[in-house]
Scaffold this motif. Structure first.
Motif, mmCIF file in Angstrom:
data_model
loop_
_atom_site.group_PDB
_atom_site.id
_atom_site.type_symbol
_atom_site.label_atom_id
_atom_site.label_comp_id
_atom_site.label_asym_id
_atom_site.label_seq_id
_atom_site.Cartn_x
_atom_site.Cartn_y
_atom_site.Cartn_z
ATOM 1 N N PHE A 51 -34.459 6.047 -20.617
ATOM 2 C CA PHE A 51 -34.417 4.555 -19.955
ATOM 3 C C PHE A 51 -34.577 4.601 -18.508
ATOM 4 O O PHE A 51 -34.225 5.456 -17.628
ATOM 5 C CB PHE A 51 -33.149 4.165 -20.372
ATOM 6 C CG PHE A 51 -32.763 2.514 -20.087
ATOM 7 C CD1 PHE A 51 -34.049 1.429 -20.277
ATOM 8 C CD2 PHE A 51 -31.736 2.117 -19.319
ATOM 9 C CE1 PHE A 51 -33.862 0.329 -20.105
ATOM 10 C CE2 PHE A 51 -31.496 0.553 -19.030
ATOM 11 C CZ PHE A 51 -32.516 -0.063 -19.461
ATOM 12 N N TYR B 47 -31.955 4.938 -15.338
ATOM 13 C CA TYR B 47 -31.115 6.190 -14.829
ATOM 14 C C TYR B 47 -31.758 6.696 -13.686
ATOM 15 O O TYR B 47 -31.013 6.903 -12.705
ATOM 16 C CB TYR B 47 -31.175 7.059 -16.070
ATOM 17 C CG TYR B 47 -30.669 6.916 -17.365
ATOM 18 C CD1 TYR B 47 -29.873 5.595 -17.299
ATOM 19 C CD2 TYR B 47 -31.174 7.317 -18.643
ATOM 20 C CE1 TYR B 47 -29.675 5.079 -18.726
ATOM 21 C CE2 TYR B 47 -30.800 6.733 -19.687
ATOM 22 C CZ TYR B 47 -30.109 5.672 -19.939
ATOM 23 O OH TYR B 47 -29.656 5.083 -21.109
ATOM 24 N N ALA C 116 -29.145 8.330 -23.450
ATOM 25 C CA ALA C 116 -29.317 7.058 -24.293
ATOM 26 C C ALA C 116 -29.623 7.423 -25.876
ATOM 27 O O ALA C 116 -30.386 7.985 -26.103
ATOM 28 C CB ALA C 116 -30.594 6.213 -23.868
ATOM 29 N N SER D 59 -25.100 -4.103 -19.140
ATOM 30 C CA SER D 59 -24.654 -2.860 -19.148
ATOM 31 C C SER D 59 -25.253 -1.996 -17.797
ATOM 32 O O SER D 59 -24.771 -1.078 -17.328
ATOM 33 C CB SER D 59 -24.856 -1.834 -20.238
ATOM 34 O OG SER D 59 -26.188 -1.923 -20.860
ATOM 35 N N ASN D 60 -26.551 -2.521 -17.468
ATOM 36 C CA ASN D 60 -26.952 -2.278 -15.971
ATOM 37 C C ASN D 60 -26.136 -1.942 -14.983
ATOM 38 O O ASN D 60 -26.193 -1.054 -14.175
ATOM 39 C CB ASN D 60 -28.174 -3.011 -15.796
ATOM 40 C CG ASN D 60 -29.179 -2.418 -14.974
ATOM 41 O OD1 ASN D 60 -29.262 -1.599 -14.242
ATOM 42 N ND2 ASN D 60 -30.629 -2.751 -15.576
ATOM 43 N N ALA E 48 -27.010 1.144 -26.050
ATOM 44 C CA ALA E 48 -27.181 -0.314 -26.020
ATOM 45 C C ALA E 48 -27.662 -0.632 -27.557
ATOM 46 O O ALA E 48 -27.601 -2.130 -27.570
ATOM 47 C CB ALA E 48 -28.558 -0.638 -24.888
ATOM 48 N N TYR E 49 -28.161 0.185 -28.304
ATOM 49 C CA TYR E 49 -28.689 -0.256 -29.626
ATOM 50 C C TYR E 49 -27.589 0.374 -30.751
ATOM 51 O O TYR E 49 -28.030 0.474 -31.916
ATOM 52 C CB TYR E 49 -30.171 0.312 -29.612
ATOM 53 C CG TYR E 49 -30.790 -0.026 -28.801
ATOM 54 C CD1 TYR E 49 -31.430 -1.296 -28.773
ATOM 55 C CD2 TYR E 49 -31.335 0.585 -27.688
ATOM 56 C CE1 TYR E 49 -32.213 -1.735 -27.782
ATOM 57 C CE2 TYR E 49 -32.144 0.085 -26.553
ATOM 58 C CZ TYR E 49 -32.676 -1.069 -26.714
ATOM 59 O OH TYR E 49 -33.461 -1.504 -25.671
ATOM 60 N N THR F 203 -23.657 -3.145 -24.836
ATOM 61 C CA THR F 203 -24.325 -4.459 -24.328
ATOM 62 C C THR F 203 -24.354 -5.462 -25.058
ATOM 63 O O THR F 203 -24.165 -5.202 -26.356
ATOM 64 C CB THR F 203 -25.862 -4.182 -23.613
ATOM 65 O OG1 THR F 203 -26.234 -5.433 -23.052
ATOM 66 C CG2 THR F 203 -26.587 -3.957 -24.794
ATOM 67 N N ASP G 288 -25.102 5.939 -23.348
ATOM 68 C CA ASP G 288 -25.696 4.777 -23.099
ATOM 69 C C ASP G 288 -25.922 4.228 -24.687
ATOM 70 O O ASP G 288 -26.880 4.531 -25.384
ATOM 71 C CB ASP G 288 -26.988 4.422 -22.246
ATOM 72 C CG ASP G 288 -27.566 2.960 -22.267
ATOM 73 O OD1 ASP G 288 -27.087 2.236 -23.159
ATOM 74 O OD2 ASP G 288 -28.479 2.913 -21.474
ATOM 75 N N ARG H 15 -26.203 -11.757 -19.126
ATOM 76 C CA ARG H 15 -25.855 -10.548 -18.339
ATOM 77 C C ARG H 15 -24.263 -10.104 -18.446
ATOM 78 O O ARG H 15 -23.621 -10.326 -17.622
ATOM 79 C CB ARG H 15 -26.120 -10.665 -16.838
ATOM 80 C CG ARG H 15 -27.635 -11.235 -16.442
ATOM 81 C CD ARG H 15 -28.610 -10.673 -17.131
ATOM 82 N NE ARG H 15 -28.727 -9.332 -16.811
ATOM 83 C CZ ARG H 15 -28.735 -8.098 -17.677
ATOM 84 N NH1 ARG H 15 -28.930 -8.562 -18.935
ATOM 85 N NH2 ARG H 15 -28.800 -6.916 -17.356
HETATM 86 C C1 PLP Z 1 -31.789 -2.825 -22.953
HETATM 87 C C2 PLP Z 1 -30.861 -1.784 -22.531
HETATM 88 C C3 PLP Z 1 -29.626 -1.571 -21.915
HETATM 89 C C4 PLP Z 1 -29.118 -2.934 -21.503
HETATM 90 O O1 PLP Z 1 -29.191 -3.492 -20.500
HETATM 91 P P1 PLP Z 1 -28.219 -4.800 -20.325
HETATM 92 O O2 PLP Z 1 -28.035 -4.635 -18.547
HETATM 93 O O3 PLP Z 1 -26.949 -4.516 -20.626
HETATM 94 O O4 PLP Z 1 -29.337 -5.949 -20.492
HETATM 95 C C5 PLP Z 1 -29.108 -0.465 -21.508
HETATM 96 N N1 PLP Z 1 -29.638 0.591 -21.837
HETATM 97 C C6 PLP Z 1 -30.877 0.691 -22.504
HETATM 98 C C7 PLP Z 1 -31.390 2.096 -22.861
HETATM 99 C C8 PLP Z 1 -31.425 -0.376 -22.876
HETATM 100 O O5 PLP Z 1 -32.513 -0.579 -23.573
#
Ligand code: PLP
Length: 363
Positions: A119, A122, A162, A94-95, A195-196, A223, A193, A234
């Motif tokens: 995070f 950003y 996030a 997702s980065n 991710a979790y 992600t 975002d 990735r």
């Molecule tokens: C781990 C994380 C990501 C995910 O990164 P990837 O590039 O998908 O591995 C994105 N945002 C946050 C807040 C994270 O902790």
């Protein structure tokens, strides 16, 4: 003259991302056998990857002479989310999506708003395209949405949120987030975002993606690196209005997601049993760790993710003592939290090993 003088000044201003220490590096540095080291530093899934994803990836290994075709994963994400493929963008993690969003909406002369302790990617993504950073002080370690709204300037084009946040684990309830979306100028993009997201307890989870219909300025990122256990492959996805998705596809590298990742992610999406098992392990581990912190007298930030930040005091020293015992956690001084460490929830045995090492490190 140094060749560096020819580079863009805003690129020179970037301090590189600090990843969690790899197991192999600690083994080299301290001469500890790899098998005795546990890494609880990068919010990876302690169960590994779904067996179905692994099988799909191994089948895909027979196709590596071909350029990737991302149709099937997009279709699977569409099925999973209930959105049309025109709203979906795939990323190399997702980065990659965060970077694309920065390239589409930010530039020198534009500003971007994010929270203190948010995070690290950003500011990195924003600086790499020359945008001005507006960091808003956190409230109780989480996003202060009122203050973030007040920080928006006429040249602000993008806001990063996030939810849950890394490294603090804080979570903004969806009703507050929705009110925030309704209250900001419609010409400012919000990157949400998530991710979790899959780790959220069911009672607080709400379908934020349902709002896409209401907010054409919203980009949600998800992600496969966290609950799906595919960090090393990735792969991630973005959900947005067709207009934003189209813009992101213009700056996206044509083949940004590889064959192995596409196949594994598609299988992982369908492995509900693995996701449920990961959620359950996380719930139990969260209890184990937070009870441990209470027993040992450490303050911690209640977390909605697969990790917890705890106040270690002299965090650098505690971290060093943990490393000597083969336990890798994450220092978060770079996030403005010099007294804190972040630990990822591991298996029951890993959590126990961490708590034992912490008890020894303390004194
Ligand atoms: C781990 C994380 C990501 C995910 O990164 P990837 O590039 O998908 O591995 C994105 N945002 C946050 C807040 C994270 O902790």
């Amino acid at each position: 003259m140094s060749i560096c003088d020819q580079s863009l000044p805003y690129v020179r201003a970037i301090s590189p991302y600090q990843p969690g220490k790899p197991i192999t590096q600690l083994a080299r540095e301290m001469g500890i056998p790899v098998e005795r080291i546990i890494k609880l530093a990068s919010n990876e899934n302690p169960l590994g990857m779904s067996p179905k994803a692994r099988a799909a990836m191994e089948r895909a290994a027979a196709t590596l002479e071909r350029y990737p075709d991302d149709f099937e994963l997009k279709a699977a994400v569409a099925g999973h989310t209930g959105f049309g493929m025109e709203r979906i963008v795939l990323g190399n993690g997702s980065n990659d999506l965060l970077d694309m969003a920065a390239r589409v909406f930010l530039a020198p002369g534009r500003s971007t708003v994010f929270s203190q302790h948010a995070f690290a990617v950003y500011p990195l993504a924003s600086l790499s395209v020359g945008a001005e950073l507006i960091a808003v002080p956190a409230k109780d370690f989480g996003h202060d949405l009122d203050a973030m709204r007040a920080a928006i300037r006429p040249d602000t084009r993008l806001i990063w949120i996030a939810n849950p946040n890394n490294p603090t684990g804080t979570f903004v309830p969806y009703p507050q987030l929705k009110a925030f979306m309704q209250s900001i100028p419609a010409d400012v993009v919000v990157v949400l975002d998530e991710a979790y997201n899959e780790y959220l307890p069911p009672d607080v989870r709400e379908d934020s993606k349902e709002w896409l219909a209401e907010f054409p300025n919203l980009l949600i990122t998800r992600t496969f690196s966290k609950i799906y256990g595919l960090a090393g492959l990735r792969i991630g996805y973005g959900l947005a209005s067709p207009e934003i998705a189209d813009l992101m596809n213009r700056v996206r590298q044509p083949f940004n997601c590889n064959n192995l990742a596409l196949a594994a992610a598609r299988a992982a999406l369908g492995d509900h049993e693995f996701v449920a098992r990961s959620q359950e392990l996380n719930r139990a581990g969260m209890t184990q760790l937070t009870e441990g912190f209470s027993r040992l007298g450490y303050e911690y930030i209640p977390s909605c993710g697969n990790f917890v930040a705890f106040r270690a005091g002299d965090a650098a020293t505690v971290n060093q003592k943990l490393l000597k015992q083969g336990v890798i956690v994450r220092p978060v001084a770079g996030y403005g939290m010099p007294e804190w460490l972040r630990v990822t929830i591991g298996t029951e045995a890993e959590n126990r090993q961490f708590l034992d090492a912490l008890e020894k490190a303390r004194g």
